[in-house]
Motif scaffolding. Sequence first.
Motif, PDB file in Angstrom:
ATOM      1  N   PHE A 101       0.803  -1.233   0.000  1.00 33.54           N
ATOM      2  CA  PHE A 101       0.000   0.000   0.000  1.00 33.54           C
ATOM      3  C   PHE A 101       0.837   1.285   0.000  1.00 33.54           C
ATOM      4  CE2 PHE A 101      -2.520  -3.315   2.248  1.00 33.54           C
ATOM      5  CZ  PHE A 101      -3.356  -3.585   1.174  1.00 33.54           C
ATOM      6  N   GLY A 106     -15.067  -0.284  -5.270  1.00 35.58           N
ATOM      7  CA  GLY A 106     -13.938  -0.775  -4.470  1.00 35.58           C
ATOM      8  C   GLY A 106     -13.476   0.334  -3.554  1.00 35.58           C
ATOM      9  N   ILE A 139      -7.122   2.549  -1.884  1.00 37.30           N
ATOM     10  CA  ILE A 139      -7.088   3.622  -2.888  1.00 37.30           C
ATOM     11  C   ILE A 139      -8.452   4.274  -3.017  1.00 37.30           C
ATOM     12  CG2 ILE A 139      -6.668   4.162  -5.329  1.00 37.30           C
ATOM     13  CD1 ILE A 139      -4.653   1.809  -5.347  1.00 37.30           C
ATOM     14  N   ILE A 143     -17.939  -4.840  -2.010  1.00 37.16           N
ATOM     15  CA  ILE A 143     -18.571  -6.096  -1.587  1.00 37.16           C
ATOM     16  C   ILE A 143     -18.450  -6.298  -0.073  1.00 37.16           C
ATOM     17  CG2 ILE A 143     -18.480  -7.408  -3.748  1.00 37.16           C
ATOM     18  CD1 ILE A 143     -15.836  -8.609  -2.693  1.00 37.16           C
ATOM     19  N   VAL A 144     -17.519  -5.561   0.536  1.00 43.82           N
ATOM     20  CA  VAL A 144     -17.373  -5.604   1.991  1.00 43.82           C
ATOM     21  C   VAL A 144     -17.938  -4.289   2.530  1.00 43.82           C
ATOM     22  CG1 VAL A 144     -15.676  -5.602   3.872  1.00 43.82           C
ATOM     23  CG2 VAL A 144     -15.322  -7.040   1.862  1.00 43.82           C
ATOM     24  N   ALA A 163      -7.946  -7.668  -9.210  1.00 35.44           N
ATOM     25  CA  ALA A 163      -8.256  -8.610 -10.299  1.00 35.44           C
ATOM     26  C   ALA A 163      -8.662  -9.937  -9.677  1.00 35.44           C
ATOM     27  CB  ALA A 163      -7.027  -8.786 -11.186  1.00 35.44           C
ATOM     28  N   ASN A 211      -7.788   2.634 -12.998  1.00 33.55           N
ATOM     29  CA  ASN A 211      -6.395   2.579 -12.540  1.00 33.55           C
ATOM     30  C   ASN A 211      -6.195   1.343 -11.674  1.00 33.55           C
ATOM     31  OD1 ASN A 211      -5.766   4.952 -13.825  1.00 33.55           O
ATOM     32  ND2 ASN A 211      -6.248   6.230 -12.058  1.00 33.55           N
ATOM     33  N   HIS A 226       0.696   2.186 -16.999  1.00 33.76           N
ATOM     34  CA  HIS A 226       0.725   1.582 -15.655  1.00 33.76           C
ATOM     35  C   HIS A 226       1.684   2.336 -14.724  1.00 33.76           C
ATOM     36  CE1 HIS A 226      -0.197  -2.416 -13.442  1.00 33.76           C
ATOM     37  NE2 HIS A 226      -0.099  -1.406 -12.591  1.00 33.76           N
ATOM     38  N   VAL A 227       1.474   3.623 -14.643  1.00 35.91           N
ATOM     39  CA  VAL A 227       2.338   4.463 -13.793  1.00 35.91           C
ATOM     40  C   VAL A 227       1.575   5.051 -12.611  1.00 35.91           C
ATOM     41  CG1 VAL A 227       4.015   5.077 -15.581  1.00 35.91           C
ATOM     42  CG2 VAL A 227       1.908   6.441 -15.334  1.00 35.91           C
ATOM     43  N   GLY A 228       0.359   4.537 -12.378  1.00 38.15           N
ATOM     44  CA  GLY A 228      -0.466   5.111 -11.312  1.00 38.15           C
ATOM     45  C   GLY A 228       0.260   5.201  -9.981  1.00 38.15           C
TER      46      GLY A 228
HETATM   47  P1  NAD Z   1      -7.620  -2.862  -1.516  1.00 42.04           P
HETATM   48  O1  NAD Z   1      -7.527  -4.311  -1.336  1.00 42.04           O
HETATM   49  O2  NAD Z   1      -7.244  -1.969  -0.398  1.00 42.04           O
HETATM   50  O3  NAD Z   1      -9.119  -2.460  -1.959  1.00 42.04           O
HETATM   51  C1  NAD Z   1      -9.849  -3.185  -2.904  1.00 42.04           C
HETATM   52  C2  NAD Z   1     -11.315  -3.089  -2.515  1.00 42.04           C
HETATM   53  O4  NAD Z   1     -12.102  -3.666  -3.552  1.00 42.04           O
HETATM   54  C3  NAD Z   1     -11.649  -3.854  -1.228  1.00 42.04           C
HETATM   55  O5  NAD Z   1     -12.315  -2.998  -0.325  1.00 42.04           O
HETATM   56  C4  NAD Z   1     -12.531  -5.002  -1.709  1.00 42.04           C
HETATM   57  O6  NAD Z   1     -13.492  -5.377  -0.759  1.00 42.04           O
HETATM   58  C5  NAD Z   1     -13.179  -4.371  -2.931  1.00 42.04           C
HETATM   59  N1  NAD Z   1     -13.713  -5.327  -3.883  1.00 42.04           N
HETATM   60  C6  NAD Z   1     -13.242  -6.536  -4.238  1.00 42.04           C
HETATM   61  N2  NAD Z   1     -14.011  -7.093  -5.170  1.00 42.04           N
HETATM   62  C7  NAD Z   1     -15.012  -6.227  -5.410  1.00 42.04           C
HETATM   63  C8  NAD Z   1     -16.141  -6.243  -6.267  1.00 42.04           C
HETATM   64  N3  NAD Z   1     -16.384  -7.281  -7.082  1.00 42.04           N
HETATM   65  N4  NAD Z   1     -16.972  -5.179  -6.257  1.00 42.04           N
HETATM   66  C9  NAD Z   1     -16.737  -4.128  -5.426  1.00 42.04           C
HETATM   67  N5  NAD Z   1     -15.689  -4.068  -4.578  1.00 42.04           N
HETATM   68  C10 NAD Z   1     -14.842  -5.101  -4.580  1.00 42.04           C
HETATM   69  O7  NAD Z   1      -6.765  -2.537  -2.808  1.00 42.04           O
HETATM   70  P2  NAD Z   1      -6.143  -1.134  -3.224  1.00 42.04           P
HETATM   71  O8  NAD Z   1      -4.762  -1.006  -2.665  1.00 42.04           O
HETATM   72  O9  NAD Z   1      -7.119  -0.049  -2.971  1.00 42.04           O
HETATM   73  O10 NAD Z   1      -5.943  -1.368  -4.797  1.00 42.04           O
HETATM   74  C11 NAD Z   1      -7.061  -1.360  -5.660  1.00 42.04           C
HETATM   75  C12 NAD Z   1      -6.622  -1.763  -7.060  1.00 42.04           C
HETATM   76  O11 NAD Z   1      -5.648  -0.856  -7.548  1.00 42.04           O
HETATM   77  C13 NAD Z   1      -5.977  -3.144  -7.150  1.00 42.04           C
HETATM   78  O12 NAD Z   1      -6.445  -3.782  -8.315  1.00 42.04           O
HETATM   79  C14 NAD Z   1      -4.532  -2.849  -7.323  1.00 42.04           C
HETATM   80  O13 NAD Z   1      -3.875  -3.885  -8.015  1.00 42.04           O
HETATM   81  C15 NAD Z   1      -4.595  -1.587  -8.151  1.00 42.04           C
HETATM   82  N6  NAD Z   1      -3.367  -0.787  -8.130  1.00 42.04           N
HETATM   83  C16 NAD Z   1      -2.975  -0.200  -9.293  1.00 42.04           C
HETATM   84  C17 NAD Z   1      -1.828   0.581  -9.310  1.00 42.04           C
HETATM   85  C18 NAD Z   1      -1.380   1.262 -10.578  1.00 42.04           C
HETATM   86  O14 NAD Z   1      -0.198   1.509 -10.733  1.00 42.04           O
HETATM   87  N7  NAD Z   1      -2.283   1.609 -11.460  1.00 42.04           N
HETATM   88  C19 NAD Z   1      -1.079   0.756  -8.136  1.00 42.04           C
HETATM   89  C20 NAD Z   1      -1.543   0.174  -6.961  1.00 42.04           C
HETATM   90  C21 NAD Z   1      -2.684  -0.603  -6.965  1.00 42.04           C
END
Ligand code: NAD
Length: 436
Positions: free
Chosen positions: A100, A152, A156, A176-177, A207, A232, A286-288
């Motif tokens: 994170f 979600g 983030i 979903i939570v 994913a 993102n 993919h630079v987020g």
């Molecule tokens: P996280 O695990 O903290 O949050 C993900 C949330 O999505 C959780 O609260 C989970 O309950 C929810 N969720 C799961 N399935 C769901 C569904 N079907 N419908 C609704 N909600 C659902 O993750 P995060 O750190 O916030 O990251 C979120 C996404 O961002 C991930 O896919 C991660 O890989 C991606 N990410 C991308 C970059 C980038 O460079 N673009 C960088 C970091 C993370």
Amino acid sequence: MEALTDMKVLLCERIHPAAEAAFHQAGLRVERRDGALEGASPSELAGTAILGIRSKTEIDAATIERLPDLLAIGCFCIGTNQVDLRAAMRRAVTVFNAPFSNTRSVAELTLAEVVALNRRLVDKSMLMHGGRWDKSSAGAHEVRGRTLGIIGYGHIGSQVSVLAEAFGMRVVYFDIVQRLPLGNAQPRSSLSDVLREADCVSLHVPATPATHNLIGAAEIATMKPGAMIINNARGSVVDLHAAAAALQTGHLGGIAADVFPEEPALNDAPFACPLAGLPNVILTPHVGGSTEEAQRNIAVEVSEKLARFVRTGTTTSAVNVPEVDLPSPLADQLRILHFHRNVPGVLSRINGIMADLGVNINAEYLRSNAEVSYVILDVDPVPADVVETRLSAIPETIRVRTIHEQGEGTRRVDGQHAGTGMSKGPQKLHLGACGP
Ligand code: NAD
């Protein structure tokens, strides 16, 4: 803080210097290697107890066997796909990462895109680069008062929520939570509720099979005319062909995508995507999460986890072994850290050995997963080498490690004078204990 031992940390792949500083502060000895681990000489590998890598170093079972002193691997990145986590677990090599550390970077990019899409900034900039001046307010909107839908609401998504409200947006979300709303954000009970209500939908889900093509043609059809999508999260979450079709008909007003179903492995590799060349589309490679701040955060987070693991045995947030959160070892106590295969009877054998040695146990912790167990004992003074020899003889033992105050040269068991207990072997490692 007391100095630890001369334990060697090998940092590969130009990990941010903040990591080295943190290890030095913890009293550990750091060696650096610019490239990946592959190709490292035997002398570079020798004695490595902590290995720091990024995404280019592949760690398989054979690599782990070549590092007999290895206690832990720090993945100074988000993912851990490059490590055979099971092979590491089976050798009691604990793996940490920093899932994170780039949360804020992704959230900030998302907000920048919310504004940029609403002002059609990229199209206007492209025209200017092409030598055209087109001053017009058509299709440009403030984001204040508009509704952002977040799918979600995790690390983030919730940060995006805070930033969006600071811009004066209304925030609705679906997860979903059940997640506590921040600020004035309002939860919705379904994805479709959010899709119907939002002017802009931002995806922040992992994913999973359930999120594969979470946004496809049917979902897009329920969105408001002119609504926008920001992805993102992961490339599998949005059906890009459906999104491109909706942009072409004008049903969608804009898209920002940082992630794609197929992403090139190397810079300068060719890239194709159905959204390329369409109006009001922002594409980023993919630079987020890729900022200098995130790199520094990763360095600090992973090195602190590793230093705490070395100092106390704590495995909290490790990705491949049972998690145990341990206090600092007490002075004049020996901490015994024992990884073993998870089969019935081992704990009673450990306790039996302690009883046999007449050792008083002051604290005992145990966590297991399906394959391995991690037992930690804090015991009254006892020679570390005696304990290690006895515990190593249990056939299920994977590793015994002890932590005690360095310089305590003599310990006693049942009134017998014993040695320093500072011997080293591939399965054992004595460390100086280090109080906070
Ligand atoms: P996280 O695990 O903290 O949050 C993900 C949330 O999505 C959780 O609260 C989970 O309950 C929810 N969720 C799961 N399935 C769901 C569904 N079907 N419908 C609704 N909600 C659902 O993750 P995060 O750190 O916030 O990251 C979120 C996404 O961002 C991930 O896919 C991660 O890989 C991606 N990410 C991308 C970059 C980038 O460079 N673009 C960088 C970091 C993370």
